[in-house]
Write a protein that holds these residues in place. Sequence first.
Motif, PDB file in Angstrom:
ATOM      1  N   GLY A 184       0.838  -1.194   0.000  1.00  8.62           N
ATOM      2  CA  GLY A 184       0.000   0.000   0.000  1.00  8.62           C
ATOM      3  C   GLY A 184       0.870   1.239   0.000  1.00  8.62           C
ATOM      4  N   ALA A 185       0.644   2.119  -0.962  1.00 10.98           N
ATOM      5  CA  ALA A 185       1.452   3.338  -1.081  1.00 10.98           C
ATOM      6  C   ALA A 185       0.589   4.569  -0.865  1.00 10.98           C
ATOM      7  N   GLY A 186      -0.277   4.500   0.152  1.00 11.01           N
ATOM      8  CA  GLY A 186      -1.041   5.682   0.547  1.00 11.01           C
ATOM      9  C   GLY A 186      -0.262   6.459   1.581  1.00 11.01           C
ATOM     10  N   LEU A 187      -0.959   7.162   2.449  1.00 10.90           N
ATOM     11  CA  LEU A 187      -0.274   7.948   3.482  1.00 10.90           C
ATOM     12  C   LEU A 187       0.594   7.071   4.365  1.00 10.90           C
ATOM     13  N   GLY A 188       0.002   5.980   4.886  1.00 10.50           N
ATOM     14  CA  GLY A 188       0.733   5.126   5.812  1.00 10.50           C
ATOM     15  C   GLY A 188       1.936   4.469   5.163  1.00 10.50           C
ATOM     16  N   GLY A 189       1.736   3.868   3.989  1.00  8.30           N
ATOM     17  CA  GLY A 189       2.818   3.151   3.316  1.00  8.30           C
ATOM     18  C   GLY A 189       3.943   4.067   2.872  1.00  8.30           C
ATOM     19  N   SER A 190       3.596   5.233   2.327  1.00  7.67           N
ATOM     20  CA  SER A 190       4.626   6.162   1.848  1.00  7.67           C
ATOM     21  C   SER A 190       5.469   6.675   3.013  1.00  7.67           C
ATOM     22  N   VAL A 210       7.954  -0.731  -2.355  1.00  7.32           N
ATOM     23  CA  VAL A 210       6.616  -0.254  -1.998  1.00  7.32           C
ATOM     24  C   VAL A 210       5.663  -0.695  -3.105  1.00  7.32           C
ATOM     25  N   ILE A 211       4.595  -1.380  -2.731  1.00  5.86           N
ATOM     26  CA  ILE A 211       3.647  -1.908  -3.718  1.00  5.86           C
ATOM     27  C   ILE A 211       2.332  -1.149  -3.635  1.00  5.86           C
ATOM     28  N   SER A 212       1.866  -0.662  -4.786  1.00 10.47           N
ATOM     29  CA  SER A 212       0.578   0.024  -4.857  1.00 10.47           C
ATOM     30  C   SER A 212      -0.218  -0.536  -6.021  1.00 10.47           C
ATOM     31  N   LYS A 213      -1.520  -0.463  -5.939  1.00  9.81           N
ATOM     32  CA  LYS A 213      -2.316  -0.917  -7.085  1.00  9.81           C
ATOM     33  C   LYS A 213      -2.535   0.225  -8.069  1.00  9.81           C
ATOM     34  N   PHE A 223      -3.019  11.977  -2.693  1.00 13.14           N
ATOM     35  CA  PHE A 223      -3.041  12.533  -1.343  1.00 13.14           C
ATOM     36  C   PHE A 223      -4.510  12.668  -0.962  1.00 13.14           C
ATOM     37  N   VAL A 224      -5.021  11.667  -0.254  1.00 15.39           N
ATOM     38  CA  VAL A 224      -6.458  11.514  -0.015  1.00 15.39           C
ATOM     39  C   VAL A 224      -7.123  12.767   0.568  1.00 15.39           C
ATOM     40  N   PRO A 225      -6.524  13.415   1.606  1.00 14.76           N
ATOM     41  CA  PRO A 225      -7.211  14.581   2.177  1.00 14.76           C
ATOM     42  C   PRO A 225      -7.445  15.725   1.186  1.00 14.76           C
ATOM     43  N   SER A 226      -6.695  15.775   0.084  1.00 12.64           N
ATOM     44  CA  SER A 226      -6.886  16.860  -0.884  1.00 12.64           C
ATOM     45  C   SER A 226      -7.984  16.570  -1.904  1.00 12.64           C
ATOM     46  N   ASN A 227      -8.480  15.352  -1.949  1.00 10.99           N
ATOM     47  CA  ASN A 227      -9.470  15.023  -2.971  1.00 10.99           C
ATOM     48  C   ASN A 227     -10.694  15.935  -2.952  1.00 10.99           C
ATOM     49  N   PRO A 228     -11.248  16.298  -1.766  1.00 11.39           N
ATOM     50  CA  PRO A 228     -12.403  17.211  -1.790  1.00 11.39           C
ATOM     51  C   PRO A 228     -12.058  18.576  -2.375  1.00 11.39           C
ATOM     52  N   TRP A 229     -10.784  19.019  -2.249  1.00 17.80           N
ATOM     53  CA  TRP A 229     -10.395  20.318  -2.796  1.00 17.80           C
ATOM     54  C   TRP A 229     -10.500  20.310  -4.322  1.00 17.80           C
TER      55      TRP A 229
HETATM   56  C1  LIG Z   1     -11.949  13.086   2.013  1.00 19.24           C
HETATM   57  C2  LIG Z   1     -10.940  12.731   3.100  1.00 19.24           C
HETATM   58  C3  LIG Z   1     -10.289  13.756   3.796  1.00 19.24           C
HETATM   59  C4  LIG Z   1      -9.378  13.444   4.799  1.00 19.24           C
HETATM   60  N1  LIG Z   1      -8.742  14.455   5.462  1.00 19.24           N
HETATM   61  C5  LIG Z   1      -7.828  14.176   6.401  1.00 19.24           C
HETATM   62  C6  LIG Z   1      -7.114  15.226   7.069  1.00 19.24           C
HETATM   63  O1  LIG Z   1      -7.327  16.409   6.822  1.00 19.24           O
HETATM   64  N2  LIG Z   1      -6.187  14.875   8.005  1.00 19.24           N
HETATM   65  C7  LIG Z   1      -5.940  13.569   8.325  1.00 19.24           C
HETATM   66  O2  LIG Z   1      -5.093  13.313   9.190  1.00 19.24           O
HETATM   67  N3  LIG Z   1      -6.582  12.554   7.690  1.00 19.24           N
HETATM   68  C8  LIG Z   1      -7.512  12.826   6.751  1.00 19.24           C
HETATM   69  N4  LIG Z   1      -8.174  11.806   6.127  1.00 19.24           N
HETATM   70  C9  LIG Z   1      -7.870  10.438   6.516  1.00 19.24           C
HETATM   71  C10 LIG Z   1      -6.591   9.979   5.838  1.00 19.24           C
HETATM   72  O3  LIG Z   1      -6.622  10.282   4.447  1.00 19.24           O
HETATM   73  C11 LIG Z   1      -6.506   8.484   6.058  1.00 19.24           C
HETATM   74  O4  LIG Z   1      -6.532   8.235   7.454  1.00 19.24           O
HETATM   75  C12 LIG Z   1      -5.236   7.936   5.466  1.00 19.24           C
HETATM   76  O5  LIG Z   1      -5.187   8.155   4.074  1.00 19.24           O
HETATM   77  C13 LIG Z   1      -5.143   6.448   5.775  1.00 19.24           C
HETATM   78  O6  LIG Z   1      -3.891   6.039   5.318  1.00 19.24           O
HETATM   79  P1  LIG Z   1      -3.644   4.566   4.861  1.00 19.24           P
HETATM   80  O7  LIG Z   1      -2.211   4.471   4.450  1.00 19.24           O
HETATM   81  O8  LIG Z   1      -4.130   3.633   5.929  1.00 19.24           O
HETATM   82  O9  LIG Z   1      -4.654   4.354   3.630  1.00 19.24           O
HETATM   83  P2  LIG Z   1      -4.577   5.024   2.191  1.00 19.24           P
HETATM   84  O10 LIG Z   1      -3.928   6.377   2.225  1.00 19.24           O
HETATM   85  O11 LIG Z   1      -5.948   4.915   1.614  1.00 19.24           O
HETATM   86  O12 LIG Z   1      -3.592   4.062   1.411  1.00 19.24           O
HETATM   87  C14 LIG Z   1      -3.924   2.710   1.092  1.00 19.24           C
HETATM   88  C15 LIG Z   1      -3.124   2.364  -0.157  1.00 19.24           C
HETATM   89  O13 LIG Z   1      -3.226   0.971  -0.380  1.00 19.24           O
HETATM   90  C16 LIG Z   1      -3.407   0.785  -1.765  1.00 19.24           C
HETATM   91  N5  LIG Z   1      -4.056  -0.519  -1.957  1.00 19.24           N
HETATM   92  C17 LIG Z   1      -5.301  -0.883  -1.596  1.00 19.24           C
HETATM   93  N6  LIG Z   1      -5.540  -2.147  -1.960  1.00 19.24           N
HETATM   94  C18 LIG Z   1      -4.408  -2.601  -2.545  1.00 19.24           C
HETATM   95  C19 LIG Z   1      -4.023  -3.837  -3.128  1.00 19.24           C
HETATM   96  N7  LIG Z   1      -4.864  -4.887  -3.171  1.00 19.24           N
HETATM   97  N8  LIG Z   1      -2.768  -3.953  -3.644  1.00 19.24           N
HETATM   98  C20 LIG Z   1      -1.917  -2.891  -3.605  1.00 19.24           C
HETATM   99  N9  LIG Z   1      -2.228  -1.689  -3.063  1.00 19.24           N
HETATM  100  C21 LIG Z   1      -3.460  -1.553  -2.534  1.00 19.24           C
HETATM  101  C22 LIG Z   1      -4.268   1.943  -2.237  1.00 19.24           C
HETATM  102  O14 LIG Z   1      -4.115   2.135  -3.608  1.00 19.24           O
HETATM  103  C23 LIG Z   1      -3.648   3.077  -1.425  1.00 19.24           C
HETATM  104  O15 LIG Z   1      -2.575   3.695  -2.122  1.00 19.24           O
HETATM  105  C24 LIG Z   1      -9.105  12.085   5.120  1.00 19.24           C
HETATM  106  C25 LIG Z   1      -9.767  11.065   4.406  1.00 19.24           C
HETATM  107  C26 LIG Z   1     -10.669  11.379   3.420  1.00 19.24           C
HETATM  108  C27 LIG Z   1     -11.373  10.253   2.652  1.00 19.24           C
END
Ligand SMILES: Cc1cc2nc3c(=O)[nH]c(=O)nc-3n(C[C@H](O)[C@H](O)[C@H](O)COP(=O)(O)OP(=O)(O)OC[C@H]3O[C@@H](n4cnc5c(N)ncnc54)[C@H](O)[C@@H]3O)c2cc1C
Length: 56
Positions: free
Chosen positions: A8-14, A32-35, A41-47
């Motif tokens: 996962g290359a979201g916030l946590g993985g990166s 780092v593996i992402s799909k 950058f998820v929090p910016s999507n509403p912007w």
């Molecule tokens: C609209 C919105 C606004 C937000 N605003 C804030 C904020 O202002 N401040 C704040 O602290 N938090 C905010 N959050 C919460 C924050 O974005 C999340 O808590 C955070 O992104 C979680 O991180 P994560 O790494 O667990 O998941 P994610 O960031 O979602 O990362 C998961 C990653 O795993 C990948 N993945 C999923 N399935 C697979 C698979 N099968 N194989 C490979 N890769 C896969 C996805 O592609 C993704 O890149 C907001 C969330 C949303 C939806």
Amino acid sequence: MAHIVVLGAGLGGSIMAYELADEISKSDKITVISKDPKYHFVPSNPWVAVGWRDRK
Ligand SMILES: Cc1cc2nc3c(=O)[nH]c(=O)nc-3n(C[C@H](O)[C@H](O)[C@H](O)COP(=O)(O)OP(=O)(O)OC[C@H]3O[C@@H](n4cnc5c(N)ncnc54)[C@H](O)[C@@H]3O)c2cc1C
């Protein structure tokens, strides 16, 4: 030599990958593996929806 795989290359993985990079030795490797081909950058999507940022 260690090969660390971060799933996962979201916030946590990166952030995890960057933090680990400071801790490992030169012979270790991080993968780092992402799909998705692009980082979202998820929090910016509403912007994008309300026109405060463009998609890029
Ligand atoms: C609209 C919105 C606004 C937000 N605003 C804030 C904020 O202002 N401040 C704040 O602290 N938090 C905010 N959050 C919460 C924050 O974005 C999340 O808590 C955070 O992104 C979680 O991180 P994560 O790494 O667990 O998941 P994610 O960031 O979602 O990362 C998961 C990653 O795993 C990948 N993945 C999923 N399935 C697979 C698979 N099968 N194989 C490979 N890769 C896969 C996805 O592609 C993704 O890149 C907001 C969330 C949303 C939806």
